[in-house]
Design a protein around this motif. Structure first.
Motif, short mmCIF file in Angstrom:
data_model
loop_
_atom_site.label_atom_id
_atom_site.label_comp_id
_atom_site.label_asym_id
_atom_site.label_seq_id
_atom_site.Cartn_x
_atom_site.Cartn_y
_atom_site.Cartn_z
N SER A 64 0.81 -1.22 0.00
CA SER A 64 0.00 0.00 0.00
C SER A 64 0.85 1.27 0.00
O SER A 64 0.33 2.35 -0.23
N ARG A 65 2.14 1.14 0.27
CA ARG A 65 3.01 2.32 0.20
C ARG A 65 3.19 2.79 -1.23
O ARG A 65 3.57 3.93 -1.48
N LYS A 66 2.97 1.88 -2.20
CA LYS A 66 3.18 2.19 -3.60
C LYS A 66 1.90 2.21 -4.43
O LYS A 66 1.92 2.62 -5.58
N THR A 67 0.80 1.72 -3.87
CA THR A 67 -0.44 1.65 -4.65
C THR A 67 -1.66 1.59 -3.74
O THR A 67 -1.56 1.20 -2.58
N ASP A 68 -2.82 1.98 -4.32
CA ASP A 68 -4.10 1.82 -3.62
C ASP A 68 -4.79 0.52 -4.01
O ASP A 68 -5.81 0.16 -3.44
N PHE A 69 -4.23 -0.19 -4.99
CA PHE A 69 -4.91 -1.36 -5.53
C PHE A 69 -4.35 -2.64 -4.94
O PHE A 69 -3.50 -3.32 -5.54
N GLU A 71 -6.91 -15.67 -3.20
CA GLU A 71 -6.10 -14.93 -4.17
C GLU A 71 -6.14 -13.43 -3.89
O GLU A 71 -7.21 -12.85 -3.69
N ILE A 72 -4.97 -12.82 -3.91
CA ILE A 72 -4.85 -11.38 -3.71
C ILE A 72 -4.07 -10.81 -4.89
O ILE A 72 -3.04 -11.36 -5.30
N VAL A 73 -4.57 -9.72 -5.45
CA VAL A 73 -3.93 -9.08 -6.60
C VAL A 73 -3.47 -7.68 -6.19
O VAL A 73 -4.21 -6.94 -5.53
N VAL A 74 -2.25 -7.33 -6.58
CA VAL A 74 -1.71 -6.00 -6.36
C VAL A 74 -1.36 -5.41 -7.72
O VAL A 74 -0.72 -6.08 -8.54
N VAL A 75 -1.80 -4.18 -7.98
CA VAL A 75 -1.55 -3.53 -9.26
C VAL A 75 -0.78 -2.24 -9.05
O VAL A 75 -1.14 -1.43 -8.19
N PHE A 76 0.29 -2.06 -9.82
CA PHE A 76 1.14 -0.87 -9.72
C PHE A 76 1.19 -0.16 -11.07
O PHE A 76 1.01 -0.78 -12.12
N THR A 77 1.47 1.13 -11.04
CA THR A 77 1.73 1.88 -12.27
C THR A 77 3.18 2.34 -12.27
O THR A 77 3.70 2.78 -11.24
N ASP A 78 3.81 2.24 -13.44
CA ASP A 78 5.18 2.75 -13.63
C ASP A 78 6.17 2.20 -12.61
O ASP A 78 6.98 2.94 -12.05
N MET A 79 6.11 0.90 -12.35
CA MET A 79 7.11 0.26 -11.48
C MET A 79 7.92 -0.73 -12.32
O MET A 79 7.35 -1.45 -13.14
N SER A 80 9.21 -0.75 -12.13
CA SER A 80 10.06 -1.66 -12.89
C SER A 80 9.85 -3.09 -12.42
O SER A 80 9.41 -3.33 -11.28
N GLU A 81 10.18 -4.04 -13.28
CA GLU A 81 10.05 -5.45 -12.90
C GLU A 81 10.99 -5.78 -11.75
O GLU A 81 10.64 -6.57 -10.87
N GLU A 82 12.18 -5.18 -11.75
CA GLU A 82 13.14 -5.44 -10.66
C GLU A 82 12.58 -4.99 -9.32
O GLU A 82 12.67 -5.72 -8.32
N ASN A 83 11.99 -3.79 -9.29
CA ASN A 83 11.41 -3.30 -8.03
C ASN A 83 10.21 -4.13 -7.61
O ASN A 83 9.97 -4.33 -6.41
N CYS A 84 9.45 -4.61 -8.58
CA CYS A 84 8.29 -5.44 -8.27
C CYS A 84 8.73 -6.77 -7.67
O CYS A 84 8.13 -7.27 -6.71
N ILE A 85 9.80 -7.36 -8.23
CA ILE A 85 10.33 -8.61 -7.68
C ILE A 85 10.82 -8.40 -6.25
O ILE A 85 10.57 -9.22 -5.36
N GLU A 86 11.49 -7.27 -6.03
CA GLU A 86 11.98 -6.97 -4.68
C GLU A 86 10.83 -6.84 -3.69
O GLU A 86 10.91 -7.34 -2.56
#
Length: 396
Positions: A286-291, A299-314
């Motif tokens: 939630s620090r990076k998205t409201d979704f 099942e839980i889904v998190v959606v981000f905008t303009d985040m790199s794949e590396e940061n998402c993996i981290e």
């Protein structure tokens, strides 16, 4: 062991309460902003209506002045001001001025100008015609077209005090000051009552609409968005993201062997497990998205905008580490001794030819690979990252 279990249960309840309070405060702030948006939009629309009314009156005054029927001010100043604000409304309508704060300053400045011109004409009216019709007009405009409580009451009181001062300034005129002051006080009092009641019913109606719109938008168990809330939010954002050419990335998270956990410990413990894991995910994501969405079941889904794949993996690794730290004992015949999660990550550029469900389907395909390859891992671009082996913490 019993004390430790009780302590963990208390910690879980405390964390769950904290998550609930965080979401509640966030939701209240969001609803407050939505109410502010309603008020601003309606005030901007009313600004146009008042501008057109006063522009018409100004044109009539100008015509009367030209034909020597009207002896006071021609009304050109008020005509120009209302014309300017009508043009500003047009810029807002075509979305050149979209910022809500700027729009709020615009309609407040509009009412300041209307009061200044109204008091100016009132002064001339008392001086020349010994009447206070412009005061009636000001009160009508404020109570009929201004949506506010504090500012509207402030203008009503200010106009009334200044009108009374004008009367005393022209005390030698034919006007009966005591009668005029009594009328001003009564009209001001009635106007304030009307304004306060109107504002109360307006906000009550808007809160009801907000409540109805958001009803069912939050999952009662986890306090995350549910599918309905997610879809409502996406309807507002997707077209905008497409215009801005936003890149989207999503993590789909599934609790491993959750059916086994429910069968072993029962659904009450299963609900608690789901709440604890949801809290871990929300606290990080939630620090990076409201979704952050409970998409269905476990099942839980998190959606981000303009985040790199590396940061998402981290971020996914941080979520997994936090969940492992809970040390929730897994059910019988589970793949690992403690409860773990599998994840699938996918990215996509937003366009008119795709939807959020295309992105989620891609993430779901990656999640499927994580499940088939042994669980407790992340898969992205068909490549799996096997997460650290986990074990149940034991007491010495």
């Amino acid at each position: 062991m019993g004390n430790e279990r009780d302590s963990k249960t208390d910690d879980r309840k405390s964390n769950s309460t904290l998550l609930y309070l965080k979401n509640l405060l966030k939701k209240k702030e969001k609803n407050r902003q939505e109410l502010e948006h309603y008020i601003t939009v309606d005030n901007i629309n009313n600004m146009l209506m008042v501008s057109l009314i006063l522009m018409l009156l100004s044109v009539i005054k100008i015509i009367c002045k030209v034909k020597a029927i009207w002896g006071a001010d021609s009304g050109i100043g008020l005509f120009l001001i209302t014309l300017v604000y009508s043009l500003i409304y047009y810029f807002i309508h075509i979305k050149i001025l979209e910022d809500i704060k700027i729009q709020k300053y615009i309609y407040i400045s509009f009412w300041i100008f209307i009061n200044l011109f109204g008091l100016k004409y009132l002064y001339m009216e008392i001086q020349i015609y010994h009447s206070i019709i412009y005061f009636y007009l000001l009160m009508y405009l404020i109570t009929g077209f201004y949506i506010s409580s504090f500012y509207a009451v402030f203008f009503i009181i200010l106009d009334s005090v200044i009108a009374i001062k004008f009367l005393f300034h022209f005390s030698n005129s034919d006007i009966d000051i005591r009668v005029a002051i009594s009328v001003i006080v009564i009209i001001a009092f009635v106007s304030m009552l009307i304004m306060i009641m109107k504002y109360y019913h307006y906000t009550k109606d808007k809160w009801a609409r907000i409540t109805i719109r958001t009803m069912g938008g939050v999952d009662c168990l986890t306090n995350l968005l549910n599918r309905r809330g997610f879809e409502d939010e996406l309807d507002k954002q997707w077209a905008l993201w497409g215009d801005l050419r936003k890149a989207m990335i999503s993590i789909m998270i599934d609790i491993d062997n959750f059916k086994t956990y429910n069968d072993t410990y029962g659904h009450i413990e299963g609900d608690q497990c789901l709440k604890d894991i949801s809290e871990c995910i929300y606290d990080i994501a939630s620090r990076k998205t409201d979704f952050v969405v409970r998409y269905g079941g476990e099942e839980i889904v998190v959606v981000f905008t303009d985040m790199s794949e590396e940061n998402c993996i981290e971020m996914a690794l941080n979520i997994q580490e936090r969940i492992n730290g809970l040390q929730i004992k897994a059910g019988k015949e589970a793949s690992y001794p403690i409860v773990t999660v599998s994840m699938g990550i996918a990215s996509m550029a937003v366009s008119s030819s795709n939807t959020i469900y295309d992105l989620i389907d891609k993430a779901d395909e990656q999640l499927y690979l994580s499940k088939n390859r042994g669980r407790n891992r992340i898969t992205i671009n068909n490549m799996s990252i096997e997460l650290n082996r986990v074990r149940v913490a034991t007491n010495s």
